[in-house]
Design a protein around this motif. Structure first.
Motif, PDB file in Angstrom:
ATOM      1  N   MET A   1      27.658  56.270  25.930  1.00 53.54           N
ATOM      2  CA  MET A   1      27.612  56.831  27.291  1.00 53.54           C
ATOM      3  C   MET A   1      28.853  57.671  27.597  1.00 53.54           C
ATOM      4  SD  MET A   1      24.748  55.520  28.621  1.00 53.54           S
ATOM      5  CE  MET A   1      24.880  55.521  30.387  1.00 53.54           C
ATOM      6  N   ASN A   2      29.364  58.357  26.571  1.00 56.24           N
ATOM      7  CA  ASN A   2      30.543  59.215  26.735  1.00 56.24           C
ATOM      8  C   ASN A   2      31.761  58.459  27.272  1.00 56.24           C
ATOM      9  OD1 ASN A   2      29.227  61.613  25.878  1.00 56.24           O
ATOM     10  ND2 ASN A   2      28.241  61.754  27.889  1.00 56.24           N
ATOM     11  N   GLY A   3      31.804  57.173  27.032  1.00 55.06           N
ATOM     12  CA  GLY A   3      32.962  56.382  27.442  1.00 55.06           C
ATOM     13  C   GLY A   3      33.020  56.060  28.923  1.00 55.06           C
ATOM     14  N   ASN A   4      31.892  56.231  29.636  1.00 59.65           N
ATOM     15  CA  ASN A   4      31.889  55.961  31.082  1.00 59.65           C
ATOM     16  C   ASN A   4      32.218  54.506  31.405  1.00 59.65           C
ATOM     17  OD1 ASN A   4      31.186  58.608  31.622  1.00 59.65           O
ATOM     18  ND2 ASN A   4      28.992  58.194  31.633  1.00 59.65           N
ATOM     19  N   HIS A   5      31.907  53.620  30.490  1.00 60.49           N
ATOM     20  CA  HIS A   5      32.086  52.186  30.718  1.00 60.49           C
ATOM     21  C   HIS A   5      33.352  51.655  30.047  1.00 60.49           C
ATOM     22  CE1 HIS A   5      30.404  52.751  26.764  1.00 60.49           C
ATOM     23  NE2 HIS A   5      31.037  51.643  26.433  1.00 60.49           N
ATOM     24  N   LEU A   6      34.063  52.510  29.293  1.00 61.66           N
ATOM     25  CA  LEU A   6      35.095  52.039  28.374  1.00 61.66           C
ATOM     26  C   LEU A   6      36.276  51.363  29.065  1.00 61.66           C
ATOM     27  CD1 LEU A   6      35.869  52.046  25.348  1.00 61.66           C
ATOM     28  CD2 LEU A   6      37.061  54.203  25.756  1.00 61.66           C
ATOM     29  N   HIS A   7      36.731  51.941  30.173  1.00 63.57           N
ATOM     30  CA  HIS A   7      37.957  51.473  30.827  1.00 63.57           C
ATOM     31  C   HIS A   7      37.660  50.338  31.807  1.00 63.57           C
ATOM     32  CE1 HIS A   7      41.912  52.695  33.089  1.00 63.57           C
ATOM     33  NE2 HIS A   7      41.941  51.465  32.607  1.00 63.57           N
TER      34      HIS A   7
END
Length: 374
Positions: free
Chosen positions: A47-53
């Motif tokens: 998801m393009n890092g939307n959830h990463l942080h």
């Protein structure tokens, strides 16, 4: 830092990272963004890092509570200075112990100092000092050294500590009762022998409800503390658009709560209109996340078509509980993804919707605790 983390991940053979939990230093924002770019190059940035942080909940709670404690800093500083004076010398500590009553003579507890930047250690020093309130009173009345020390110590530049007053002890007692919920919350979310991510959102919601009630409390000290804490609280959790939706989804995956219960908590926290809007957004995001996992974990298995995924937006997938759970958390291969079952996990009421959820929010506890404060 991101380069160092990326190098370690490559050495360890790890290329799939779901989330990264860090404290709230601005440098960490940059680190996570750079790490996200590296994961994108690896082709594993879901998801393009939307959830990463993911922001560390315990660190946020520390910042929130520290803001509240500043409102009663005078009473806290007086107690802290008194404890520091007694502990500075074995002779003083021995003399202090002589003022214990007969029941306290066998007490193995002793005075402790705190780290001012860690509120839980401040909570501990205050609780322990309250237990020795009578000893402090006798000690201060007969030992001129303590009175002299407090008169010549400073809370901050130009503001002397002065002597301990009965009002200071009352303030400290209220503060320790006030901090109890945050202390218990920190213990719960800091557990290392059990999963904690599924309870984060409900604990956040509980704190929001707690602060709202305290702001309206007649006790001006507690009300002002709650207002300061709410300001910092809102920086991280006041805008649902800035919150990582993963914390909602993990709660939905807990079979005690599911989507309906999360929606109930969202309404409690943000109001009916905004709460329902967020619930719809979370549902939509969860559907898109599910489709991403279907695509990434179904090599060799017939992939769900785009029409199948779009149908999940309205039917909320209709897949069995275990299929959704393993798709989202374990990236297991999905079978029968184009054959919906009757059971609809997202739309089912969790067993905690009426009972466990209200217990988690602590509404009854809040009301009873408020009666103590008032």
């Amino acid at each position: 830092m991101a380069n160092g983390i990326g190098r370690c991940l490559r050495e360890w053979g790890i290329n799939k990272i779901f989330t990264v939990t860090v404290d709230n230093a601005s440098s960490n924002d940059v680190t996570v963004k750079e790490l996200s770019k590296q994961l994108t190059k690896m082709g594993t940035n879901l998801m393009n890092g939307n959830h990463l942080h993911v922001r560390c909940m315990a660190h946020i709670m520390n910042l929130v509570v520290q803001d509240g404690l500043k409102e009663s800093s005078v009473s806290i500083e007086r107690v802290r200075h008194a404890v520091r004076y007694v502990r500075q010398s074995p002779a003083r500590l021995k003399r202090f112990q002589e003022y214990f009553d007969d029941e306290q003579l066998n007490c193995k507890k002793t005075l402790c100092l705190d780290v001012p930047t860690r509120w839980n250690s401040t909570d501990l020093i205050l609780r322990r000092a309250v237990e020795f309130e009578s000893a402090f009173s006798h000690y201060a009345s007969s030992e001129i050294g303590l009175r002299h020390y407090l008169e010549h110590s400073y809370i901050e530049v130009g503001i002397p500590t002065s002597k301990l007053l009965s009002s200071d002890w009352e303030n400290v007692k209220r503060i320790t009762k006030f901090l109890e919920i945050f202390y218990l919350l920190t213990l719960k979310i800091s557990g290392s022998r059990y999963v904690t991510s599924n309870i984060h959102f409900l604990e956040i919601c509980a704190v929001a409800v707690y602060l709202k009630q305290l702001i309206a409390n007649e006790d001006t000290v507690l009300s002002e503390m709650a207002k300061k804490m709410k300001e910092n609280f809102n920086k991280y959790w006041g805008d649902p658009g800035k919150m990582n939706k993963i914390i909602f989804i993990l709660c939905i995956l807990d079979p005690r709560y599911k989507l309906e219960s999360v929606g109930y908590a969202l309404v409690k926290m943000f109001g009916e209109d905004l709460g329902e809007t967020i619930q719809a957004e979370v549902k939509k995001y969860m559907t898109s996340l599910f489709c991403e996992y279907v695509k990434s974990s179904s090599k060799g298995v017939v992939l769900a078509s785009s029409s199948d995924c779009s149908s999940l937006d309205t039917s909320t997938s209709g897949l069995s509980n275990s299929q959704i759970y393993h798709s989202l958390l374990s990236a297991q291969k999905i079978e029968d993804c184009t054959h919906p079952k009757k059971e609809d996990y997202l739309e089912e009421s969790g067993i905690g919707h009426k009972g466990i959820l209200d217990g988690t929010l602590g509404l009854v506890l809040f009301k009873s605790r408020l009666s103590i404060f008032s």
